[in-house]
Design a protein around this motif. Structure first.
Motif, PDB file in Angstrom:
ATOM      1  N   SER A   1       7.891   7.638   7.088  1.00  0.00           N
ATOM      2  CA  SER A   1       6.876   6.585   7.131  1.00  0.00           C
ATOM      3  C   SER A   1       5.790   6.878   8.150  1.00  0.00           C
ATOM      4  CB  SER A   1       7.542   5.233   7.464  1.00  0.00           C
ATOM      5  OG  SER A   1       8.239   5.309   8.686  1.00  0.00           O
TER       6      SER A   1
ATOM      7  N   ASP B   1       4.882   0.006  -1.764  1.00  0.00           N
ATOM      8  CA  ASP B   1       3.726  -0.311  -0.951  1.00  0.00           C
ATOM      9  C   ASP B   1       4.081  -0.011   0.491  1.00  0.00           C
ATOM     10  OD1 ASP B   1       5.389  -2.416  -0.194  1.00  0.00           O
ATOM     11  OD2 ASP B   1       4.369  -3.874  -1.473  1.00  0.00           O
ATOM     12  N   GLU B   2       3.354  -0.608   1.430  1.00  0.00           N
ATOM     13  CA  GLU B   2       3.601  -0.292   2.829  1.00  0.00           C
ATOM     14  C   GLU B   2       4.884  -0.919   3.350  1.00  0.00           C
ATOM     15  OE1 GLU B   2       1.185  -4.008   2.554  1.00  0.00           O
ATOM     16  OE2 GLU B   2       1.144  -2.009   1.647  1.00  0.00           O
ATOM     17  N   ASP B   3       5.511  -1.810   2.579  1.00  0.00           N
ATOM     18  CA  ASP B   3       6.696  -2.520   3.057  1.00  0.00           C
ATOM     19  C   ASP B   3       8.006  -2.012   2.467  1.00  0.00           C
ATOM     20  OD1 ASP B   3       5.312  -4.319   4.734  1.00  0.00           O
ATOM     21  OD2 ASP B   3       4.749  -5.524   3.010  1.00  0.00           O
ATOM     22  N   MET B   4       7.999  -1.559   1.216  1.00  0.00           N
ATOM     23  CA  MET B   4       9.257  -1.193   0.591  1.00  0.00           C
ATOM     24  C   MET B   4       9.008  -0.328  -0.633  1.00  0.00           C
ATOM     25  SD  MET B   4      10.431  -4.635  -1.457  1.00  0.00           S
ATOM     26  CE  MET B   4      11.789  -3.764  -2.221  1.00  0.00           C
TER      27      MET B   4
ATOM     28  N   ASP C   1      14.435  -0.666   2.781  1.00  0.00           N
ATOM     29  CA  ASP C   1      13.960  -1.489   3.882  1.00  0.00           C
ATOM     30  C   ASP C   1      12.542  -1.060   4.225  1.00  0.00           C
ATOM     31  OD1 ASP C   1      14.269   0.946   5.092  1.00  0.00           O
ATOM     32  OD2 ASP C   1      15.510   0.236   6.740  1.00  0.00           O
ATOM     33  N   ASP C   2      11.986  -1.626   5.274  1.00  0.00           N
ATOM     34  CA  ASP C   2      10.595  -1.336   5.608  1.00  0.00           C
ATOM     35  C   ASP C   2      10.404   0.044   6.207  1.00  0.00           C
ATOM     36  OD1 ASP C   2      12.034  -1.978   7.831  1.00  0.00           O
ATOM     37  OD2 ASP C   2      10.541  -3.331   8.698  1.00  0.00           O
ATOM     38  N   ARG C   3      11.503   0.774   6.455  1.00  0.00           N
ATOM     39  CA  ARG C   3      11.401   2.147   6.955  1.00  0.00           C
ATOM     40  C   ARG C   3      11.571   3.181   5.865  1.00  0.00           C
ATOM     41  NH1 ARG C   3      16.134   1.395  11.230  1.00  0.00           N
ATOM     42  NH2 ARG C   3      17.008   0.586   9.289  1.00  0.00           N
TER      43      ARG C   3
ATOM     44  N   ARG D   1      11.296  -9.648  -5.330  1.00  0.00           N
ATOM     45  CA  ARG D   1      11.170  -8.209  -5.094  1.00  0.00           C
ATOM     46  C   ARG D   1      12.505  -7.478  -5.199  1.00  0.00           C
ATOM     47  NH1 ARG D   1       7.107  -6.411  -0.493  1.00  0.00           N
ATOM     48  NH2 ARG D   1       6.720  -4.827  -2.083  1.00  0.00           N
TER      49      ARG D   1
ATOM     50  N   PRO E   1      12.065  -6.990   3.658  1.00  0.00           N
ATOM     51  CA  PRO E   1      10.690  -6.513   3.796  1.00  0.00           C
ATOM     52  C   PRO E   1       9.691  -7.521   3.242  1.00  0.00           C
ATOM     53  CG  PRO E   1      12.094  -4.744   3.012  1.00  0.00           C
ATOM     54  CD  PRO E   1      12.933  -5.982   3.013  1.00  0.00           C
ATOM     55  N   SER E   2       8.596  -7.733   3.959  1.00  0.00           N
ATOM     56  CA  SER E   2       7.510  -8.652   3.610  1.00  0.00           C
ATOM     57  C   SER E   2       7.877 -10.112   3.811  1.00  0.00           C
ATOM     58  CB  SER E   2       7.050  -8.450   2.156  1.00  0.00           C
ATOM     59  OG  SER E   2       6.619  -7.142   1.939  1.00  0.00           O
TER      60      SER E   2
ATOM     61  N   LYS F   1       8.223 -13.522   5.641  1.00  0.00           N
ATOM     62  CA  LYS F   1       7.453 -14.100   6.744  1.00  0.00           C
ATOM     63  C   LYS F   1       8.011 -15.442   7.204  1.00  0.00           C
ATOM     64  CE  LYS F   1       3.270 -11.875   4.993  1.00  0.00           C
ATOM     65  NZ  LYS F   1       1.890 -12.070   4.480  1.00  0.00           N
TER      66      LYS F   1
END
Length: 844
Positions: A314, A340-343, A363-365, A415, A726-727, A729
């Protein structure tokens, strides 16, 4: 002679027409009508046939609402319908490309399928240009000197209205190819002679049109920094490449035996972050790689013939880690479905010709992957029905192959966290014997089997709107005719809207839907199409034994609840595709096809219908409503909560007949939700307990090897067992209070980025007893180390003392040696130390 041969080819059925590909990096802008290629008809094996696999109960027909078109409306549409006949153009391959955003410019490239000698003596391409959204076209072939353009490369469109055409120049006696570049949407072109021949279309940088990358037929990578004016060779032996973030450029290459290097997994993955001036090797033994969102991913064959493993990065390849995924053998494959940038969504194929696999979400990584959907359908051509519903956040649609051999549709609203079957459409009933009456959406598998002409369609500017071909019953079936269904809430509820297959477009940010029936009158057969602007169809025409069909253009201003029909031409023609400007902001649509002339030659026809004069009133505040997305998901305070946030959109009412306009912007209000356990994933080493939904520690792996190496070094992972989705909020609410537990992952030498060795194990130290044992072991090891150091110091001192005695004795003798200096061999201990260091470096 050439004209006669061409007539015979047409009458003999050799004219294959299709409408297809779009610009990969810059949106869906291109529609093509090319010949079918043999390599696209080949796959790993024969895919399961939906006709044989599914026999659901037949759904009862629904009533499609039709409103009559008034004479006044008919007159307005007649006045705003523009037909263009490309007289004298018998090209068998046509490419339609929109250039720029809101420019109204369309380029149409027409070429002829024929032998190579025909190209050399009489072949040429015709280039047409429209500046009024397809209402009129002008022949600008002279701007490219009537040069024959490579039909496979077509028209490449980049940012800022840049255009590139690639000439089809035979390799013999030509040191390089020719391209034509335009920076003003095709108003002017510049001819550039290359020092190499292109193996594939030139690739633009995603934001700077001056930065171009090209791959030559001799596997050399070339780079231009001045929009193709000059080129410099970057590297030899390149297999594939991809732009990363900024000016990072990744490519895989081989130095020796380049032909089979990819199959053997002998590729090097390299990166240049200064436009070719220097290079860094990211990893060796690479089988394949790709880049999506912010993730660089590549599969590695760590041992010859061994299954491949997947790695992710990443941070543009500065560091990487092995993903927690099953390995893939040569019979299997990895496929990145979306990201995308999250998953990321990743499909891992099952061994053998099973035509299904397992879908994972990351995951987000991009390191930890979680099982999302089992038995995910993936046919023998490596095509998936996976579809991102872009009109609503978090919604994805796909098909699975169940144990009974039936194909069924499933949808996720979070998602990939959970999947469920689609609800039955509200205006469709099933037969009583149907035990599980659901809506099933036809995807790529059905398109490949020529069941439907196009895929599901959604756009970010048309909030909640989805239009797709479907079948109602127990499972997806090709035995009954697919119909068109529409959802206005992102897939929660559906309504049957058109009987039979259609081609459809979304215009005016969802305020207008347009459709044309996919008729098979005469000798028209659907053979192929690819996802593109309005998803046009490819057709195969076997002569003109019957009259061309009359086509009706249907349009709806209430999201498909009711439709009006308009006969847009007095002279029927064979349908080839439906196309509109990308982005759904346009109010006009073009119907493409051709009709036979008196001499038997086909004439290409484009009919453009502009609805702007029919829908004249601009929308005001009273035409919009506040709509809570995902309101069907839950009830009470959490109604509409998805991924920790509520989203309320301002969107057009169904009964409002007005124009959103080109300046329409999607507006929404967001408010955070209280966190629950559903907003968290179980971190690595934990699983969700069935009864309590709490994340609990997995049993010790025993001798199981380590699955993950986060940083390439011995890693100490502190975790409470939970990790936020991920994502997501969400705020407040559920907060894991469990004390952080330690997971130790021993890996190889720090800094290498390599995965743990096969003998490595995941070790846990959490209980007081385990920690006491750890302290005693460490204390004992410390004592042993101190004793060893003391012994070594004592031995060294004895050696030093003896050497001093010998040196003193030799000096006292004052012996003088005359001649070349003699080099004494190093002490045995020094030689051994050098060998050991060399072996350690080699092993690393």
């Amino acid at each position: 002679m050439l004209r006669t041969m061409w007539r015979v080819a047409l009458l003999g059925g050799l004219c294959l027409l299709s409408v297809g590909t779009g610009s990969r990096s810059h949106g869906k802008r291109t529609a093509t009508v090319p010949a079918t290629r043999q390599d696209e008809r080949q796959g790993r094996a024969r895919a399961p046939d939906a006709r044989a696999a599914s026999r659901p109960a037949r759904a009862l027909p629904f009533a499609s609402c039709r409103d009559p078109l008034s004479s006044a409306e008919h007159d307005v549409l007649d006045d705003n319908t523009h037909e263009t006949g490309f007289n004298g153009d018998d090209g068998s391959h046509v490419v339609l490309t929109w250039v720029g955003d809101g420019t109204g410019v369309i380029l149409v490239l027409s070429t002829i399928n024929g032998p190579l000698d025909a190209y050399l003596h009489a072949g040429s391409s015709r280039l047409y240009r429209s500046t009024d959204y397809g209402k009129s076209f002008h022949d600008i072939s002279q701007r490219i000197n009537h040069t024959f353009i490579n039909e496979e490369f077509g028209v490449s469109v980049g940012p800022r209205s840049s255009v590139i055409l690639t000439a089809d120049v035979p390799v013999l006696d030509n040191p390089g190819g020719t391209i034509f570049t335009s920076s003003d949407a095709g108003a002017t072109f510049r001819s550039v002679r290359l020092r190499f021949h292109l193996a594939q279309p030139i690739t633009y940088h995603y934001s700077n049109p001056d930065y171009l990358v090209a791959l030559s037929i001799d596997s050399s990578l070339w780079l231009s920094l001045d929009f193709g004016g000059t080129w410099s060779k970057v590297h030899d032996g390149v297999h594939r490449f991809s732009w990363g973030a900024g000016v990072n450029l990744f490519f895989s290459c081989s130095l020796v035996d380049a032909v089979d290097a990819e199959e053997r997994g002998d590729l090097l993955l390299k990166r240049t972050r200064d436009l070719g001036r220097s290079f860094t090797t990211v990893h060796e033994d690479v089988y394949s790689f790709g880049y999506i969102g912010t993730f660089l991913f590549f599969s590695v064959m760590e041992d010859p013939g061994a299954p491949r493993v997947m790695y992710f990065s990443s941070d543009q390849g500065d560091s990487f880690s092995r993903a927690l995924l099953p390995s893939a053998s040569t019979e299997q494959f990895y496929s990145i479905l979306d990201g995308d940038e999250d998953m990321l969504f990743l499909h891992v194929d099952n061994p053998g010709d099973t035509f299904f696999g397992t879908m994972y979400t990351s995951d987000d990584r991009g390191i930890l992957f979680f099982k999302s959907l089992e038995r995910h359908l993936f046919d023998g051509h490596r095509r998936s029905d996976f579809k991102n519903i872009t009109s609503l956040r978090g919604v994805y649609l796909t098909n699975k192959l169940d144990n009974d051999g039936r194909i069924r549709s499933v949808i996720t609203f979070n998602r990939g966290g959970t999947w469920q079957q689609l609800n039955k459409p509200e205006n469709v009933d099933c037969e009583e014997k149907s035990k599980n009456c659901k809506l099933h959406i036809h995807g790529e598998h059905s398109r490949k089997n020529r069941i439907v002409p196009m895929l599901a369609l959604s756009e970010p500017t048309a909030v909640g709107l989805v239009i797709a071909h479907g079948t109602v019953g127990d499972s997806l079936s090709a035995s009954q005719h697919p119909d068109v269904f529409v959802s206005s809430d992102g897939g929660y509820s559906w309504r049957g809207t058109l009987r039979g297959p259609h081609h459809y477009c979304i215009l005016d940010s969802g305020g207008l839907l347009v459709a044309v029936e996919a008729r098979h009158d005469g000798q028209v057969k659907t053979i192929k199409y690819r996802t593109d602007v309005c998803h046009p169809e490819a057709t195969n025409y076997h002569g003109f034994q019957r009259s061309p069909p009359f086509l009706l253009l249907r349009f709806s201003t209430d999201e498909g609840q009711c439709w009006k029909s308009y006969n847009f031409t007095e002279q029927p023609f064979y349908f080839a595709g439906l196309a509109s400007e990308p982005g759904t902001r346009a109010m006009s649509v073009s119907v493409w096809g051709f009709r036979p002339e008196a001499d038997g030659q086909p004439m290409w026809v484009a009919v453009t219908v502009d609805f702007q004069s029919l829908i004249t009133r601009a929308c005001n505040d009273q035409d919009y409503e506040e709509w809570l997305a995902h309101s069907a998901q839950e009830e009470g305070e959490r109604q509409g909560c998805l991924l920790g946030v509520k989203e309320t959109y301002r969107r057009l009412k169904k009964q409002s007949v007005c124009r959103n306009g080109r300046n329409f912007m999607v507006s929404k209000k967001q408010s955070p939700c209280l966190c629950t356990r559903d907003d968290y994933l179980c971190d690595y080493g934990f699983y969700r307990h069935v009864n309590t939904s709490e994340c609990v520690r997995q049993p010790r792996p025993g001798n199981k090897s380590s699955d993950l190496c986060l940083t390439g070094e011995e890693d100490e992972l502190l975790t409470s067992g939970y990790r936020k989705v991920p994502s997501d909020k969400c705020e407040g609410g559920f907060d894991p209070q469990r004390a952080a537990q330690t997971l130790i992952r021993p890996c190889v030498t720090p800094g290498t980025g390599s995965a743990a060795s096969p003998s490595s194990q995941v070790t846990h130290f959490d209980t007081p007893g385990e920690r006491l044992v750890l302290i005693l072991v460490c204390t004992g090891a410390g004592v042993i180390v101190l004793v060893a150091i003391a012994s070594a110091v004592f031995a060294v001192r004895r050696v030093v003392y003896r050497n001093r005695v010998r040196t003193t004795t030799a000096a006292s003798r004052r012996t003088l040696k005359v001649g070349p200096a003699a080099t004494a061999p190093p002490p045995a201990s020094q030689t051994q130390t050098t060998i050991l260091l060399h072996n350690v470096t080699h092993d690393i």
